[in-house]
Design a protein around this motif. Sequence first.
Motif, PDB file in Angstrom:
ATOM      1  N   LYS A 277      38.578  39.973  22.691  1.00 18.09           N
ATOM      2  CA  LYS A 277      38.196  39.621  24.058  1.00 18.09           C
ATOM      3  C   LYS A 277      38.876  40.531  25.076  1.00 18.09           C
ATOM      4  O   LYS A 277      38.225  41.117  25.937  1.00 18.09           O
ATOM      5  N   THR A 278      40.198  40.625  24.961  1.00 15.26           N
ATOM      6  CA  THR A 278      40.929  41.450  25.925  1.00 15.26           C
ATOM      7  C   THR A 278      40.488  42.906  25.841  1.00 15.26           C
ATOM      8  O   THR A 278      40.320  43.570  26.869  1.00 15.26           O
ATOM      9  N   SER A 279      40.276  43.387  24.623  1.00 17.30           N
ATOM     10  CA  SER A 279      39.817  44.768  24.472  1.00 17.30           C
ATOM     11  C   SER A 279      38.499  44.973  25.217  1.00 17.30           C
ATOM     12  O   SER A 279      38.296  45.996  25.878  1.00 17.30           O
TER      13      SER A 279
ATOM     14  N   LEU B 241      38.450  38.059  34.694  1.00 15.68           N
ATOM     15  CA  LEU B 241      39.658  37.245  34.519  1.00 15.68           C
ATOM     16  C   LEU B 241      39.924  37.019  33.035  1.00 15.68           C
ATOM     17  O   LEU B 241      39.119  36.421  32.340  1.00 15.68           O
ATOM     18  N   ASP B 242      41.068  37.519  32.575  1.00 13.21           N
ATOM     19  CA  ASP B 242      41.414  37.363  31.165  1.00 13.21           C
ATOM     20  C   ASP B 242      42.291  36.116  31.021  1.00 13.21           C
ATOM     21  O   ASP B 242      43.436  36.112  31.455  1.00 13.21           O
ATOM     22  N   GLU B 243      41.729  35.082  30.461  1.00 15.19           N
ATOM     23  CA  GLU B 243      42.415  33.789  30.286  1.00 15.19           C
ATOM     24  C   GLU B 243      43.028  33.276  31.589  1.00 15.19           C
ATOM     25  O   GLU B 243      44.246  33.117  31.698  1.00 15.19           O
ATOM     26  N   PRO B 244      42.170  32.991  32.574  1.00 14.50           N
ATOM     27  CA  PRO B 244      42.695  32.625  33.898  1.00 14.50           C
ATOM     28  C   PRO B 244      43.559  31.370  33.906  1.00 14.50           C
ATOM     29  O   PRO B 244      44.393  31.223  34.788  1.00 14.50           O
TER      30      PRO B 244
ATOM     31  N   THR C  28      44.643  40.264  34.865  1.00  9.97           N
ATOM     32  CA  THR C  28      44.905  40.549  33.457  1.00  9.97           C
ATOM     33  C   THR C  28      45.540  39.346  32.777  1.00  9.97           C
ATOM     34  O   THR C  28      46.016  38.425  33.429  1.00  9.97           O
ATOM     35  N   GLN C  29      45.553  39.396  31.458  1.00 11.11           N
ATOM     36  CA  GLN C  29      46.053  38.248  30.686  1.00 11.11           C
ATOM     37  C   GLN C  29      47.502  37.921  31.063  1.00 11.11           C
ATOM     38  O   GLN C  29      47.899  36.778  31.103  1.00 11.11           O
ATOM     39  N   ASP C  30      48.298  38.954  31.370  1.00  8.49           N
ATOM     40  CA  ASP C  30      49.720  38.733  31.663  1.00  8.49           C
ATOM     41  C   ASP C  30      50.048  38.865  33.153  1.00  8.49           C
ATOM     42  O   ASP C  30      51.200  39.080  33.505  1.00  8.49           O
TER      43      ASP C  30
HETATM   44 MG   LIG Z   1      43.450  38.516  24.945  1.00 13.77          MG
END
Ligand SMILES: [Mg+2]
Lengths: 304, 257
Positions: free
Chosen positions: A44-46, A160-163, A84-86
């Motif tokens: 997903k993130t990729s 949005l990566d894992e908001p 981003t996720q972080d």
């Molecule tokens: Mg991810």
Amino acid sequence: MNGLAVHAHNLCKRYGTFEAVRGIDFDIARQECFGFLGVNGAGKTSTMKMIYCRTTKTSGQLDVLGMDAATHPREIKQRIGVVTQDNALDPELTAAENVMLYAAFFGIRGTAARERCAELLHLMNLEGKERSRIAELSGGMKRRVAIARALVNDPEMLVLDEPTTGLDPQARLAVWQLLLGFRERGITLVLTSHYMEEAARLCDRLVIMDEGRILAEGTPRELIAQYAADDVLELHAVDLSRAPLDGSVRRREQHGDITYLYNDDNTALLARLAQLSIESTRHVARPATLEDVFLNLTGRELTD
Amino acid sequence: MSPLVALFHRNSWNVFRRDFMAWQKYAFSSVAINIFEPMAWFLAIGFGLGAYLTLGKSSLIQFIAPGMLGLAALNAATFDACWGAYERLNFNGVYESMVTAPVDPLEIAGGEYLWQAFRATLYGAIFLVVIAGFGLVHSWWALLSLPLLALCGILFAMPGLAVAFMVKTQEHLFYYFSFVTTPMSMIGGVFFPLDKLPHWLQAIAWCTPLYHCVNIFRALVNGQLHPGLLGDLAWLVVVMALLAYLPVPFLRNKLAR
Ligand SMILES: [Mg+2]
Ligand SMILES: Nc1ncnc2c1ncn2[C@@H]1O[C@H](COP(=O)(O)OP(=O)(O)OP(=O)(O)O)[C@@H](O)[C@H]1O
């Protein structure tokens, strides 16, 4: 503003010899909310990183807002917002400084930047936190600063990566309301999530990924109809091997002690089981959800 | 395009502004730490050892004083280009968030050059004031040290950043300090004249940028300018142009992961 927000065809991403994304196709319409679900490491993130032009595809085609992501990263970044996720917030700066610095990268400076920053922090309910360093904020507040920052250029599309990962229920609800508000205003939303309820509530359409591939695509309702059923009956420690249930059960899954019966009507099925004198020490009767779809597609066991 | 051109891109100034904003919050301790140690060396060697030695007509402390400007530029730029930039890349997500905005790694490198120019100029200027206080500055030409400090900051930032963007773990930065910058500060003509060194060591010293910038600092502070300095300046500018692009591919590579 017609055309697609994102168009991907046979999109691949390799890190060294490892294939993180293995030839996926998807189209995201403008103004829709599109979700990517999948287990850890599904890719997903990729995929998000390729969409927001952080990393380049290995092969295939990827167009974002009608532009080739490989050749127009700057133009694309100018028009999208990224969480981003972080979070990637600058821990040495305050909340307001984070937003203002980001605004400067879009050419928004001086009074305009200050006004925009105040407006966004207000929208995110972060008044009084402008001068707090990032390290002094809670997880939910950091997330909201990251979202505020992503909105600074008035983006057409938000990635949005894992908001809502790591947020408490209140904070999650607040983010959902914000995202629904953005969708109302016509901002295209692309998000990843591990929460099926979240995806079911927010996403117009979604895909389920596993090991770099897309397993299924559709609206939450379509997916439930196709990969689950209306209802699920969970039975504890029963032997159904000789029970003639085929007519009323659409799909059957066994996981350890628990049998999952996907069917169109739990009441009718329970009556039928009673007729056959099949008693479970414990049972759960509930409507099918996206969670069932997800677990059916990606397996109920923890792999790797 | 070289980062030297990108130095004047709007985004590079924003990257500079970011570093400045972060630094402001601990400016005092940063200055104190960066000045105290070299000051101790300067005083100990200059006055302590200098009491036993003279260099022709000049005292040792008079010899070392302008050299400290070069050393200040080297340390100020190297320290933050290595540790600081490594953290901005790998721990804090500073660059990561920048490249989600329309910022190119080239502009990040340019911004870091500007920032190291600022640091080198600031810490060098403090030293200039100190040696002036000891009566060791003999010419108004010394004011030209300030732009030279900025230039040295940029020059020393180039390999420092390249190393920071290249190494896999922070510990590897020590290789650069131990094998490059520390030896360079010893043979770069800061603490003693090089003419009594073996020829091969002199040749190595000639190849370090520190040697050439210290030559110029010394001439400016003593007010003894001569045409040979143009050669030193040319050497610095050429090396700067050659190294300018060095950190960029490493940064681009790390950020594209
Ligand atoms: Mg991810
Ligand atoms: N920079 C990288 N270098 C090498 N491998 C990577 C890199 N980034 C991701 N991977 C690998 O690619 C795969 C997909 O990772 P990705 O981060 O896209 O997964 P994800 O679906 O976002 O997972 P999660 O839900 O845990 O965030 C994983 O196996 C991961 O180890």
